[in-house]
Design an enzyme around this catalytic site. Structure first.
Site, PDB file in Angstrom:
ATOM      1  N   TYR A  32       0.861  -1.177   0.000  1.00 48.32           N
ATOM      2  CA  TYR A  32       0.000   0.000   0.000  1.00 48.32           C
ATOM      3  C   TYR A  32       0.907   1.241   0.000  1.00 48.32           C
ATOM      4  CZ  TYR A  32      -4.583   2.021   0.017  1.00 48.32           C
ATOM      5  OH  TYR A  32      -5.727   2.663  -0.380  1.00 48.32           O
ATOM      6  N   HIS A  34       3.256   4.470  -0.489  1.00 49.74           N
ATOM      7  CA  HIS A  34       3.086   5.926  -0.528  1.00 49.74           C
ATOM      8  C   HIS A  34       4.462   6.561  -0.732  1.00 49.74           C
ATOM      9  CE1 HIS A  34       4.632   5.757   3.532  1.00 49.74           C
ATOM     10  NE2 HIS A  34       3.616   5.015   3.942  1.00 49.74           N
ATOM     11  N   HIS A  37       7.510   5.236   1.282  1.00 50.62           N
ATOM     12  CA  HIS A  37       8.123   4.023   0.729  1.00 50.62           C
ATOM     13  C   HIS A  37       8.955   4.366  -0.509  1.00 50.62           C
ATOM     14  CE1 HIS A  37       4.286   2.199   2.494  1.00 50.62           C
ATOM     15  NE2 HIS A  37       5.224   1.534   3.121  1.00 50.62           N
ATOM     16  N   LYS A 152      10.818   7.012  10.206  1.00 49.51           N
ATOM     17  CA  LYS A 152       9.510   7.103  10.847  1.00 49.51           C
ATOM     18  C   LYS A 152       9.327   5.991  11.879  1.00 49.51           C
ATOM     19  CE  LYS A 152       4.800   6.368  10.416  1.00 49.51           C
ATOM     20  NZ  LYS A 152       4.385   5.002  10.271  1.00 49.51           N
ATOM     21  N   GLN A 156      12.245   0.516  14.990  1.00 49.46           N
ATOM     22  CA  GLN A 156      12.509  -0.587  14.053  1.00 49.46           C
ATOM     23  C   GLN A 156      13.939  -0.500  13.517  1.00 49.46           C
ATOM     24  OE1 GLN A 156       9.582  -2.231  11.147  1.00 49.46           O
ATOM     25  NE2 GLN A 156      10.577  -0.827   9.753  1.00 49.46           N
ATOM     26  N   VAL A 179       9.019  11.043   5.449  1.00 47.12           N
ATOM     27  CA  VAL A 179       8.310  11.881   4.468  1.00 47.12           C
ATOM     28  C   VAL A 179       6.961  12.261   5.087  1.00 47.12           C
ATOM     29  CG1 VAL A 179       7.320  11.962   2.144  1.00 47.12           C
ATOM     30  CG2 VAL A 179       9.465  10.718   2.563  1.00 47.12           C
ATOM     31  N   SER A 189       0.638   4.004   5.642  1.00 48.20           N
ATOM     32  CA  SER A 189      -0.437   3.259   4.965  1.00 48.20           C
ATOM     33  C   SER A 189      -1.702   3.292   5.803  1.00 48.20           C
ATOM     34  CB  SER A 189      -0.016   1.806   4.744  1.00 48.20           C
ATOM     35  OG  SER A 189       1.215   1.751   4.066  1.00 48.20           O
ATOM     36  N   ARG A 190      -1.536   3.441   7.128  1.00 45.82           N
ATOM     37  CA  ARG A 190      -2.697   3.416   8.025  1.00 45.82           C
ATOM     38  C   ARG A 190      -3.464   4.745   8.020  1.00 45.82           C
ATOM     39  NH1 ARG A 190       0.826  -0.175  11.417  1.00 45.82           N
ATOM     40  NH2 ARG A 190      -0.280  -2.147  11.571  1.00 45.82           N
TER      41      ARG A 190
HETATM   42  P1  AMP Z   1       5.626  -0.424   6.145  1.00 46.94           P
HETATM   43  O1  AMP Z   1       5.091  -0.790   4.810  1.00 46.94           O
HETATM   44  O2  AMP Z   1       4.733   0.466   6.943  1.00 46.94           O
HETATM   45  O3  AMP Z   1       6.125  -1.626   6.920  1.00 46.94           O
HETATM   46  O4  AMP Z   1       6.908   0.461   5.872  1.00 46.94           O
HETATM   47  C1  AMP Z   1       7.948  -0.019   5.060  1.00 46.94           C
HETATM   48  C2  AMP Z   1       9.138   0.883   5.224  1.00 46.94           C
HETATM   49  O5  AMP Z   1       8.784   2.212   4.819  1.00 46.94           O
HETATM   50  C3  AMP Z   1       9.619   0.962   6.675  1.00 46.94           C
HETATM   51  O6  AMP Z   1      11.035   0.972   6.702  1.00 46.94           O
HETATM   52  C4  AMP Z   1       9.047   2.282   7.126  1.00 46.94           C
HETATM   53  O7  AMP Z   1       9.799   2.887   8.167  1.00 46.94           O
HETATM   54  C5  AMP Z   1       9.137   3.098   5.859  1.00 46.94           C
HETATM   55  N1  AMP Z   1       8.206   4.218   5.917  1.00 46.94           N
HETATM   56  C6  AMP Z   1       6.880   4.178   6.227  1.00 46.94           C
HETATM   57  N2  AMP Z   1       6.367   5.423   6.256  1.00 46.94           N
HETATM   58  C7  AMP Z   1       7.377   6.269   5.975  1.00 46.94           C
HETATM   59  C8  AMP Z   1       7.483   7.690   5.862  1.00 46.94           C
HETATM   60  N3  AMP Z   1       6.435   8.495   6.047  1.00 46.94           N
HETATM   61  N4  AMP Z   1       8.675   8.203   5.551  1.00 46.94           N
HETATM   62  C9  AMP Z   1       9.769   7.413   5.357  1.00 46.94           C
HETATM   63  N5  AMP Z   1       9.730   6.067   5.452  1.00 46.94           N
HETATM   64  C10 AMP Z   1       8.551   5.508   5.753  1.00 46.94           C
END
Ligand code: AMP
Length: 297
Positions: A32, A34, A37, A152, A156, A179, A189-190
């Site tokens: 999902y 954005h 990512h 973010k 993690q 971002v 994504s949430r």
């Molecule tokens: P997720 O799909 O939420 O597991 O995120 C995948 C990766 O994208 C993880 O390393 C997150 O920290 C990173 N990520 C999610 N949101 C952001 C954001 N707003 N800015 C930068 N990296 C992000």
């Protein structure tokens, strides 16, 4: 861009890449996609010859009452966005491919104990064990030279960096700045779960971090004062239920009473049914502003 869903097929393809002397980057995601990512993907593409993005909603990192079943998924849209960002391989395994015996039957886990137990680990007790385990599996499957994570999810990044060190995994972990939307809300994504009133309320999360930055910049070093100022801002909005506000040492996530040279100011809050997190890293007289999440005081 190739879309690969089998571990064996991915390994075969990457073996060829390595034989050609090319470097490989991995960007693990739950899809999902954005702009947050995509920033990771673009950075990975700048640093490496070939970029693998995994899209896998990992059941091992969701608690029983959490949103695993309803987590947003849109593979077609994700594939278009990833291809446009220059991704070479999209790895889209089914749960049965990552956990052939079923994730409930996993016997081997990676647990980065104290680091996974603090901050978000208090209300999500098995979350970081699930994250570290799936990322370790992805590292073994892909054997990347570099792996890209978002600042973010600061905890993690810290958990993964420690896992890599403790287990001698040969990968460079790169953290990419958060971002944000124009009003400061971190992309997630949430965020699509938020009603318009909740979305409006959510901007206060960043505002509270911004206030922390201002206080630190003005010389405040008492963590309790910073936290209570942040709570005061968030209390204006009854839709926001604070899970935690933490001022910790980014090296070990230990809470700081009196802030020293660096601090991770992090928070989690429930807004309606959506749990959101955000953070900033503050460095005393950092001199240069090395990213959107870092500010000098
Ligand atoms: P997720 O799909 O939420 O597991 O995120 C995948 C990766 O994208 C993880 O390393 C997150 O920290 C990173 N990520 C999610 N949101 C952001 C954001 N707003 N800015 C930068 N990296 C992000």
């Amino acid at each position: 861009m190739d879309i690969i869903s089998r571990v064996m097929d991915l390994k075969t393809s990457l073996k060829q890449t390595r034989l050609k002397g090319k470097t490989i980057a991995l960007v693990p995601t739950m899809g999902y996609l954005h702009d947050g990512h995509l920033a990771l993907m673009r950075q990975a593409k700048m640093d490496h010859d070939l970029v693998v993005v995994s899209i896998f909603v990992n059941p091992l990192q969701f608690g029983p009452q959490e949103d695993y079943q309803v987590y947003p998924r849109d593979l077609n849209r994700d594939a278009e966005l990833a291809a446009a960002a220059g991704v070479d391989i999209l790895f889209t395994p089914l749960v049965g491919e990552m956990y052939p015996r079923g994730h409930q039957n996993m016997l081997t886990f990676v647990d980065v104990h104290a680091l996974g137990e603090r901050l978000c680990g208090v209300s999500r007790p098995d979350h970081f064990r699930g994250v570290a385990t799936v990322v370790a599996k992805l590292f073994h499957i892909v054997e990347p030279d570099g792996a890209y994570f978002g600042q973010k999810d600061a905890q993690q990044v810290i958990v993964i960096e420690r896992m890599v060190e403790d287990l001698n995994i040969n990968v460079k972990v790169v953290a990419v700045p958060t971002v944000r939307e124009a009003d400061g809300l971190a992309l997630s994504s949430r965020n699509i779960y938020l009603s318009s009133a909740e979305r409006q309320a959510a901007q206060l999360l960043y505002k509270s971090l911004d206030l922390a930055k201002e206080k630190l910049g003005a010389g405040e070093r008492d963590a309790a004062v910073i936290v209570s100022e942040m709570r005061r801002i968030l209390a204006v909005e009854p839709l926001i239920k604070i899970d935690y506000i933490s001022v910790s040492d980014p090296a070990d996530l230990a809470e700081q009473k009196i802030i020293k040279k660096t601090a991770l100011v992090a928070l989690a809050a429930q807004i309606g049914r959506t749990r959101l997190i955000d953070n900033m890293i503050w460095r005393e007289s950092a001199g240069v502003n090395s990213g959107a999440d870092q500010f000098a005081g």
